[in-house]
Scaffold this motif. Structure first.
Motif, PDB file in Angstrom:
ATOM      1  N   CYS A 179       5.373  -2.573  14.740  1.00  0.00           N
ATOM      2  CA  CYS A 179       5.331  -3.743  13.834  1.00  0.00           C
ATOM      3  C   CYS A 179       6.826  -4.094  13.635  1.00  0.00           C
ATOM      4  O   CYS A 179       7.753  -3.776  14.470  1.00  0.00           O
ATOM      5  N   LEU A 180       6.998  -4.564  12.412  1.00  0.00           N
ATOM      6  CA  LEU A 180       8.438  -5.158  12.099  1.00  0.00           C
ATOM      7  C   LEU A 180       9.459  -3.720  11.488  1.00  0.00           C
ATOM      8  O   LEU A 180      10.331  -3.129  11.874  1.00  0.00           O
ATOM      9  N   GLY A 181       8.623  -3.353  10.437  1.00  0.00           N
ATOM     10  CA  GLY A 181       9.488  -2.167   9.605  1.00  0.00           C
ATOM     11  C   GLY A 181       8.865  -0.595  10.059  1.00  0.00           C
ATOM     12  O   GLY A 181       9.783  -0.044   9.722  1.00  0.00           O
ATOM     13  N   ASN A 182       7.751  -0.459  10.769  1.00  0.00           N
ATOM     14  CA  ASN A 182       7.234   0.625  11.098  1.00  0.00           C
ATOM     15  C   ASN A 182       6.691   1.639   9.720  1.00  0.00           C
ATOM     16  O   ASN A 182       6.909   2.670   9.872  1.00  0.00           O
ATOM     17  N   ILE A 183       6.657   0.767   8.665  1.00  0.00           N
ATOM     18  CA  ILE A 183       6.225   1.503   7.407  1.00  0.00           C
ATOM     19  C   ILE A 183       4.694   1.181   7.046  1.00  0.00           C
ATOM     20  O   ILE A 183       4.024   1.853   6.175  1.00  0.00           O
ATOM     21  N   CYS A 184       4.146  -0.148   7.422  1.00  0.00           N
ATOM     22  CA  CYS A 184       2.819  -0.524   6.971  1.00  0.00           C
ATOM     23  C   CYS A 184       1.671  -0.547   7.866  1.00  0.00           C
ATOM     24  O   CYS A 184       0.970   0.271   7.988  1.00  0.00           O
ATOM     25  N   ARG A 185       1.972  -1.479   8.911  1.00  0.00           N
ATOM     26  CA  ARG A 185       1.112  -1.754   9.886  1.00  0.00           C
ATOM     27  C   ARG A 185       0.854  -0.799  10.933  1.00  0.00           C
ATOM     28  O   ARG A 185      -0.092   0.080  11.162  1.00  0.00           O
TER      29      ARG A 185
ATOM     30  N   TYR B  54      15.350  -1.424   9.164  1.00  0.00           N
ATOM     31  CA  TYR B  54      15.387  -1.280   7.738  1.00  0.00           C
ATOM     32  C   TYR B  54      15.027  -0.152   7.224  1.00  0.00           C
ATOM     33  O   TYR B  54      15.676   0.266   6.245  1.00  0.00           O
ATOM     34  N   HIS B  55      14.074   0.409   7.721  1.00  0.00           N
ATOM     35  CA  HIS B  55      13.323   1.538   7.001  1.00  0.00           C
ATOM     36  C   HIS B  55      13.294   2.865   7.881  1.00  0.00           C
ATOM     37  O   HIS B  55      12.507   3.968   7.710  1.00  0.00           O
TER      38      HIS B  55
ATOM     39  N   ASP C 251       1.017  -9.524   7.965  1.00  0.00           N
ATOM     40  CA  ASP C 251       1.818  -8.590   7.200  1.00  0.00           C
ATOM     41  C   ASP C 251       1.748  -8.316   5.805  1.00  0.00           C
ATOM     42  O   ASP C 251       1.753  -9.285   4.752  1.00  0.00           O
ATOM     43  N   PRO C 252       1.187  -6.996   5.288  1.00  0.00           N
ATOM     44  CA  PRO C 252       0.832  -6.678   4.122  1.00  0.00           C
ATOM     45  C   PRO C 252       1.844  -6.588   2.921  1.00  0.00           C
ATOM     46  O   PRO C 252       1.654  -6.243   1.689  1.00  0.00           O
ATOM     47  N   TYR C 253       3.124  -6.286   3.306  1.00  0.00           N
ATOM     48  CA  TYR C 253       4.294  -5.828   2.607  1.00  0.00           C
ATOM     49  C   TYR C 253       4.392  -6.357   1.321  1.00  0.00           C
ATOM     50  O   TYR C 253       4.691  -5.844   0.236  1.00  0.00           O
ATOM     51  N   TYR C 254       4.233  -7.942   0.993  1.00  0.00           N
ATOM     52  CA  TYR C 254       4.676  -8.673   0.016  1.00  0.00           C
ATOM     53  C   TYR C 254       3.490  -8.742  -0.646  1.00  0.00           C
ATOM     54  O   TYR C 254       3.471  -9.557  -1.887  1.00  0.00           O
TER      55      TYR C 254
HETATM   56  P1  4NP Z   1       5.459  -3.755   8.719  1.00  0.00           P
HETATM   57  O1  4NP Z   1       5.465  -4.258   7.037  1.00  0.00           O
HETATM   58  O2  4NP Z   1       5.985  -4.380   9.609  1.00  0.00           O
HETATM   59  O3  4NP Z   1       3.990  -3.451   8.883  1.00  0.00           O
HETATM   60  O4  4NP Z   1       6.122  -2.314   8.450  1.00  0.00           O
HETATM   61  C1  4NP Z   1       6.842  -4.624   6.780  1.00  0.00           C
HETATM   62  C2  4NP Z   1       7.766  -3.553   6.045  1.00  0.00           C
HETATM   63  C3  4NP Z   1       9.002  -3.970   5.673  1.00  0.00           C
HETATM   64  C4  4NP Z   1       9.321  -5.289   5.643  1.00  0.00           C
HETATM   65  C5  4NP Z   1       8.512  -6.261   6.427  1.00  0.00           C
HETATM   66  C6  4NP Z   1       7.229  -6.000   6.698  1.00  0.00           C
HETATM   67  N1  4NP Z   1      10.470  -5.569   5.151  1.00  0.00           N
HETATM   68  O5  4NP Z   1      11.003  -6.993   5.034  1.00  0.00           O
HETATM   69  O6  4NP Z   1      11.363  -4.837   4.822  1.00  0.00           O
END
Ligand code: 4NP
Length: 152
Positions: free
Chosen positions: A7-13, A42-43, A123-126
């Protein structure tokens, strides 16, 4: 068989996708290796988002051994299948591919349940906790299908 969830951040999905697929593989005595990564840095080094940890825990899956890392070119060599959670990440991974063999490994995970739909895991982050439940349910169905295919 080695599977990478991205995914984008490797912290949620993708940590959820990794945890769910590992859990189902174990239940089905399937010997596959599963890892996850983010296209962004970022993470890096962080635990999964607390909301992903919680929803997984609710279904008996522990994500706390995971730490975020960024996708690297070497992943094309190391993995047999690279599942992108959404089309933006799918396109960004494809841009890094250097051969048709690399390209052929990259798939959108929801195409496993809805072939050729090219839909994305949102993306569930926000958002709120319900977004994480929704992501869990989508990835649970997709991973169920992945396991069914691999067992054949
Ligand atoms: P992920 O979610 O790609 O599912 O891990 C996100 C985590 C962090 C951010 C965006 C999406 N961010 O912008 O920091």
């Amino acid at each position: 068989m080695k599977v990478l969830m991205v995914c984008l951040g490797n912290i949620c999905r993708s940590p959820l996708a990794e945890g769910i697929l590992k859990h189902k593989a174990h239940e089905n005595n399937l010997r596959i290796e599963v890892d996850s990564a983010g296209t962004a840095a970022y993470h890096v080094g962080n635990l999964p988002d607390e909301r992903s940890i919680e929803v997984a825990r609710k279904y008996g899956i522990d994500l706390t051994n995971q730490r975020a890392r960024q996708f690297r070119l070497q992943d094309f060599e190391e993995f047999d299948v690279i599942y992108a959670m959404d089309s933006e990440n799918y396109n960004n991974i494809l841009k890094l591919a250097s051969s048709t063999s690399d390209e052929s490994k990259v798939k959108l995970i929801l195409n496993e349940i809805e072939p050729n739909s090219n839909s994305s895991v949102p993306d569930p982050y926000y958002g709120g906790d319900e977004g994480f439940e929704n992501v869990y349910q989508m990835l649970n169905l997709a991973c169920k299908e992945i396991v069914l295919r691999l067992k054949k």
